[in-house]
Scaffold this motif. Structure first.
Motif, mmCIF file in Angstrom:
data_model
loop_
_atom_site.group_PDB
_atom_site.id
_atom_site.type_symbol
_atom_site.label_atom_id
_atom_site.label_comp_id
_atom_site.label_asym_id
_atom_site.label_seq_id
_atom_site.Cartn_x
_atom_site.Cartn_y
_atom_site.Cartn_z
ATOM 1 N N ASP A 52 41.841 43.368 46.042
ATOM 2 C CA ASP A 52 40.912 44.168 46.848
ATOM 3 C C ASP A 52 39.472 44.012 46.371
ATOM 4 O O ASP A 52 38.748 44.994 46.223
ATOM 5 C CB ASP A 52 41.291 45.657 46.790
ATOM 6 C CG ASP A 52 42.685 45.893 47.335
ATOM 7 O OD1 ASP A 52 43.127 45.050 48.130
ATOM 8 O OD2 ASP A 52 43.305 46.892 46.968
ATOM 9 N N GLY A 53 39.067 42.779 46.092
ATOM 10 C CA GLY A 53 37.688 42.557 45.695
ATOM 11 C C GLY A 53 37.421 42.834 44.230
ATOM 12 O O GLY A 53 36.470 42.326 43.664
ATOM 13 N N GLY A 54 38.263 43.641 43.586
ATOM 14 C CA GLY A 54 38.065 43.923 42.164
ATOM 15 C C GLY A 54 39.123 43.225 41.336
ATOM 16 O O GLY A 54 39.788 42.315 41.814
#
Lengths: 287, 520
Positions: B287-289
């Motif tokens: 999730d992007g992280g």
């Protein structure tokens, strides 16, 4: 809960195994007829397909000429029978070349690393952007007309679809628990590829091929119809359609019977493909 | 008589096969009755028959089938629909597949209310909110807008319970409501179910887990092969079982003395480390992280010892196992196999040593090539031993070699999986939740087999589980993982007796135990 569902499925599945659909029986019968027509056309056809009889030209269907005669008095039924091998050969060879090319692309994408995967995927998407037949025409424009180029053109235009399906299969199998288990056992990559990945990923290939042959025959006939595939006087269904077109209003049998054969062959191979799919699914469920 | 549910002589048949036979059942308001049994015992089918959901091919018969005062022996589908939800609520095991993945749970729960009652959108919203509060859903307003996939397992189960309670049914049937959940989440859900029965709802609990049953049920029915073989109050059945089968079920619950205290085993074996992990970390992009799955873990597995690794789902146990198996490369830290570097080796270098570490997985079926027979699977893995010999070691008949894993039972499959691991003649065995998918009696047999093989062959074993009972039964030492870190490790007996870390203490407190003489 799962035992319950499995049991109900198993109970219900048993009688279904015994039921053979009437459509499948007809498709098998038709496929056998086509096979005979391919292998021993002399035994199936009443006449030489190229024997002309100008006096009998344009006779409608009769006991002597089941499918009538064409503008040179050639027996249409005999030509349809002798055309079977040509038409089927184009269909099968086109499907085979499409699958081979598709498989090569899929293997490249699945195992060639990120760069290859990206390149192959974008290529597939570009090829997908063209309607299949248009792509085939493009190939013929470049390579020139003829049965061999027509076959390759149809093969090339079906390749992206196969490539995409096979790539997904390969990736799913590569990530599967049994491939990991084989790695943990310390087996070599080549052994894992040969024993696990390829056999499992390619298992649906037979079904795909059967479904594809029908489409390939239709496309190959379309190319012949446009005068870009088999050339006269070769008996080929698409070419026969094309040759009969000027007489559509006066001698319908010149176009209807070859067209009917194309349709029936495509339908039969699709029905067989579906039957194979069902058999495989059933094996998967009851094994 | 104020029985909400009154069933006599219930039987269910699928074709020629009778799966439930002569079941009698009664349920009063505020009472919890549990049906206990292993897979295939007919407990779920019984529950579904009470809702008219046994299936189109099922033939359901009963001498008496009264639900909330209505005789339902000849009920039409329409009559059943009127019963479901309003009179009887159903809670299923897996909330993820029971809730529509594409709709927010507020809408999903509101559907039940809209179907059966009138009321404006605002009124329905308020009802849904109240329901979510009742099941102690944190931040109910936000939860209403989430889809089921966006909630954790425990919150999903709460949403499902809220849906079952939506129309305030006097009866709730819960089919394995906590089986898919971690212990701490399970403890909260059990508290919630206890609260609901305390408020007067009658609960029919279907479970294979005797510990869960002992925490919740007033009365227990033990089912086997479609029949109720023993019943009575929970204290009677679990405290003084009459039937041999019930005794076996109870004995199989892994809740016994820790292994290190068993006679003949030294409590502090001084063993050289065969597999050592130091400061290992691994993170994944999500999730992007980035998610830190394993965070600075140091562990040692001594020769011939069993190290238990406990933790809830998402704690990083399986990632650590994959690093140890050389399937995943750590971002930092070292892994040593017999004192030699293992983790940083290229695949080519690892391959020759891979056979020294064997693996047993939770889902053994997916670890077998679907086209292969048992014999071919074992031949492929073997470094010399023959198939009959390998099958014999794990207590399977040589005839099974020709069978396909799909046709075997869960216990037999796990035995094949163990045989395959042993076929490569490993020194170390890494078992990732090997018994989690099995019934208790089968689980006990597999644990026994693993223990015996380890003693006979001097295997070093890393045993990963979320089940403290299982870990306790098998391990010499235990390490507890939480959020990617090992928060505590030590001798099994000492760690269970005096947990040093608050999380370990919480895990121990939350683990349902087989307790008779419960006070509610």
């Amino acid at each position: 809960m799962s035992e319950l569902e499995l049991r109900t499925v198993a109970v219900g599945a048993r009688p279904r195994v015994a039921t053979v659909r009437i459509g499948t029986v007809l498709a098998v019968a038709f496929a056998l007829y086509l096979l005979l027509a391919c292998l021993v056309p002399d035994a199936v056809a009443p006449q030489d397909p190229n024997q002309i009889a100008p006096r009998d030209a344009f006779s409608p269907p009769s006991p002597a000429h089941w499918f009538g005669t064409d503008e040179s008095g050639r027996d249409v039924y005999s030509r349809v029978v002798f055309g079977t091998a040509n038409s089927l050969l184009i269909g099968v060879a086109a499907t085979a070349s499409g699958l081979t090319l598709g498989l090569a692309l899929a293997v490249l994408a699945a195992f060639g690393g990120r760069v290859f995967d990206f390149t192959v995927n974008r290529t597939i998407e570009v090829l997908f952007a063209f309607p299949g037949l248009l792509l085939a025409l493009l190939v013929i424009v470049i390579a020139g007309p003829g049965p061999v180029t027509a076959t390759l053109a149809v093969g090339l235009s079906t390749a992206p679809g196969y490539a995409r399906i096979l790539r997904g299969q390969l990736l799913a199998v590569r990530r599967s628990g049994y491939v990991e288990a084989a790695r943990v056992l310390g087996h070599r990559p080549r052994r894992i590829l040969g024993r696990h990945i390829l056999p499992n990923a390619l298992a649906p290939l037979l079904v795909l091929a059967t479904l594809g042959i029908g489409q390939a025959i239709v496309w190959a006939s379309a190319l012949s119809f446009l005068g870009l595939g088999a050339l006269p006087p070769t008996a080929e269904w698409g070419a026969m359609l094309s040759a009969g077109r000027p007489y559509l209003a006066t001698a319908w049998w010149l176009t209807v019977f070859p067209g009917l054969m194309i349709v029936l062959t495509a339908v039969a191979s699709t029905v067989l493909g579906r039957a194979l799919t069902r058999v495989r699914a059933r094996e998967g469920a009851t094994q | 008589m104020n029985e909400l549910l009154d069933v006599a002589g219930l039987s269910v048949r699928f074709g020629a096969e009778t799966v439930v036979q002569g079941v009698d059942l009664a349920l009063r308001p505020g009472e919890c009755v549990a049906i206990v049994g292993e897979s295939g015992s007919g407990k779920s089918v019984t529950a579904r028959a009470l809702l008219g959901l046994a299936g189109a091919r099922a033939e359901v018969r009963a001498d008496r089938l009264v639900v909330a005062g209505r005789d339902l022996r000849r009920a039409t589908e329409r009559q059943w629909r009127a019963i479901r939800g309003t009179e009887v609520g159903l809670i299923l095991q897996d909330a993820l597949v029971s809730l529509d993945p594409l709709r927010p749970i507020g809408r999903e729960i509101g559907d039940a209310i809209r179907l059966h009652e009138r009321g404006g959108a605002g009124a329905v919203q308020a009802r849904v909110r109240a329901l979510l509060e009742r099941v102690a859903m944190p931040d109910p307003d936000a939860a209403m807008r989430r889809r089921s996939g966006e909630l954790s397992g425990g919150l999903r189960q709460r949403a499902l319970i809220a849906a079952a309670l939506a129309l305030n049914p006097p009866i709730v049937i819960a089919d394995e409501p906590t089986t898919a959940l971690d212990v701490s989440v399970q403890a909260r859900i059990l508290e919630l179910l206890a609260e609901i029965t305390a408020q007067g709802t009658a609960l029919l609990l279907i479970s294979h887990d005797l510990a869960v049953v002992s925490a919740l049920a007033d009365r227990v029915l033990v089912m086997r092969g479609g029949r109720v073989i023993e019943q009575g109050s929970t204290a009677e059945v679990l405290g003084a079982p009459q039937e041999e089968y019930t005794k076996r079920l109870i004995a199989a619950v892994p809740d016994h003395a820790p292994r290190a205290a068993q006679p003949g085993r030294p409590a502090h074996p001084a063993r050289p480390a065969v597999l050592a992990v130091e400061g290992v970390s691994r993170s994944f992009a999500r999730d992007g992280g980035r998610v830190q799955a394993v965070d600075g873990v140091s562990l040692e597995l001594g020769r011939g010892e069993t190290l238990g690794l406990v933790g809830e789902s998402g704690s990083g146990k399986s990632t650590l196992a994959r690093i140890l198996l050389g399937l995943e490369t750590p971002d930092a830290g070292t892994v040593r196999l017999d004192g030699e570097d293992w983790a940083p080796l290229p695949e080519r270098g690892r391959r020759a040593r891979r056979h020294r570490i064997g693996a047993i997985y939770q889902d053994s079926l997916s670890s077998f090539d679907p086209r292969w027979s048992v014999g071919r699977i074992l031949r492929d893995a073997s470094r010399g031993a023959g198939v009959p010999e390998l099958l014999g070691q794990v207590g399977l008949a040589p005839e099974l070699a020709a069978r396909h894993p799909l046709t075997l039972s869960g216990g037999q499959r796990q035995r094949v999986s163990i045989a395959r691991a042993l076929a490569a003649e490993p020194e170390i065995l890494i078992c990732d939740e090997p018994v989690s998918a099995l019934d208790v009696t089968v689980q006990a047999q597999i644990l026994e087999l693993l223990g015996r093989l380890q003693r006979e062959r001097g295997l070093s074993m890393l045993f990963i589980s979320h089940d403290l009972g299982v870990i306790r039964q098998l391990s010499d030492r235990v390490a507890v993982m939480q959020a990617g870190r090992v928060v505590e490790q030590g001798e099994a007996a000492a760690l269970f007796a005096r947990p040093g870390h608050a999380y370990t203490a919480q895990l121990l407190a939350d683990a349902p135990r087989l307790s008779v003489g419960r006070v509610r």
